[in-house]
Motif scaffolding. Structure first.
Motif, mmCIF file in Angstrom:
data_model
loop_
_atom_site.group_PDB
_atom_site.id
_atom_site.type_symbol
_atom_site.label_atom_id
_atom_site.label_comp_id
_atom_site.label_asym_id
_atom_site.label_seq_id
_atom_site.Cartn_x
_atom_site.Cartn_y
_atom_site.Cartn_z
ATOM 1 N N ARG A 85 0.826 -1.105 -0.003
ATOM 2 C CA ARG A 85 0.152 -0.082 0.091
ATOM 3 C C ARG A 85 0.849 1.352 0.002
ATOM 4 N N ASP A 122 -3.610 -2.590 -5.995
ATOM 5 C CA ASP A 122 -5.214 -2.164 -5.801
ATOM 6 C C ASP A 122 -6.065 -3.218 -5.938
ATOM 7 N N MET A 167 -5.729 -5.135 -2.703
ATOM 8 C CA MET A 167 -6.250 -4.811 -1.514
ATOM 9 C C MET A 167 -7.656 -4.989 -1.620
#
Length: 225
Positions: A157, A204, A207
């Motif tokens: 992240r 992304d 996540m």
């Protein structure tokens, strides 16, 4: 590498006559469900990703990973090396691996976090998930595994956020040293260069596949409040 303690482990191999005979076959997933300890899980998973990276011509750091394959086998020093490499190996897999490899990586992380399990009683009155029990990994060892997954998530992240921020600075005409490096890397990009755009997209997607609610439940199960 020196700060992370990896250099001290790897550097002696650079000047030695040691030659590794790769006779052992890397284990196949799932790893967490079969593991009896944190190191067994971490080492098996990392060795599998190193092997797949070595066989993948698109992998950006496959030679670097391959050079570390012996270090991650040693329980005494290998855990630190494997933990250092884990975020890179995961990023390498989700960026350069097949769709099956990407899904396998997500599933391995979900297995550790116990996303599909329910709570059962364990020795000492503690609570753990069915996943932890089926892997034969005790409470403390699973806590280490959950912490390692959290470390991967946090690291990826931060990388994605930093890369996105640098791109915004470049688009605004920023002249920081990191921005100049970014422009330079774009100008010399080849088929083996790290695909920044793809990395951001894949991080992304990762996540999204591991929501915060799953992380929160895993943290509560192993007492990481």
């Amino acid at each position: 590498l020196k700060k992370a303690g990896v250099l001290d482990v790897v550097e002696p191999f650079w000047l030695s006559n040691y030659k590794q005979a790769d006779t052992a076959v890397a284990k196949k997933p799932p790893f967490f469900r079969k593991a009896t300890s944190f190191f067994e899980w971490l080492s098996s998973w990392c060795r599998s990703m190193v092997t797949k990276s070595r066989q993948n011509e698109l992998s950006r750091w496959n030679d670097f990973f391959f050079a570390c394959r012996s270090a991650i086998r040693s329980e005494k020093a290998g855990a630190g090396v494997a933990e250092f490499l884990l975020p890179l190996l995961v990023l390498d897999t989700i960026c350069f691996g097949s769709e099956s490899d990407r899904q396998g990586t997500i599933q391995e992380m979900l297995d550790v976090l116990g996303a599909t399990s329910h709570r059962v009683s364990t020795a000492g009155g503690r609570q753990a998930s069915d996943n932890a029990a089926s892997s034969r990994m005790d409470y403390d060892e699973r806590q280490k595994a959950v912490s390692a997954v959290f470390m991967v998530i946090d690291t990826l992240r931060i990388w994605a956020e930093h890369e996105t921020e640098e791109r915004h600075r470049v688009s605004r005409g920023g002249t920081t040293s990191s921005s100049r490096r970014l422009r330079s890397s774009k100008g010399s990009e080849s088929s083996t260069s790290w695909p920044s755009d793809e990395s951001i997209v894949q991080i992304d997607d990762l996540m999204k596949a591991i929501p915060l609610s799953v992380c929160a439940r895993a943290a509560a199960e192993v007492g990481m409040h």
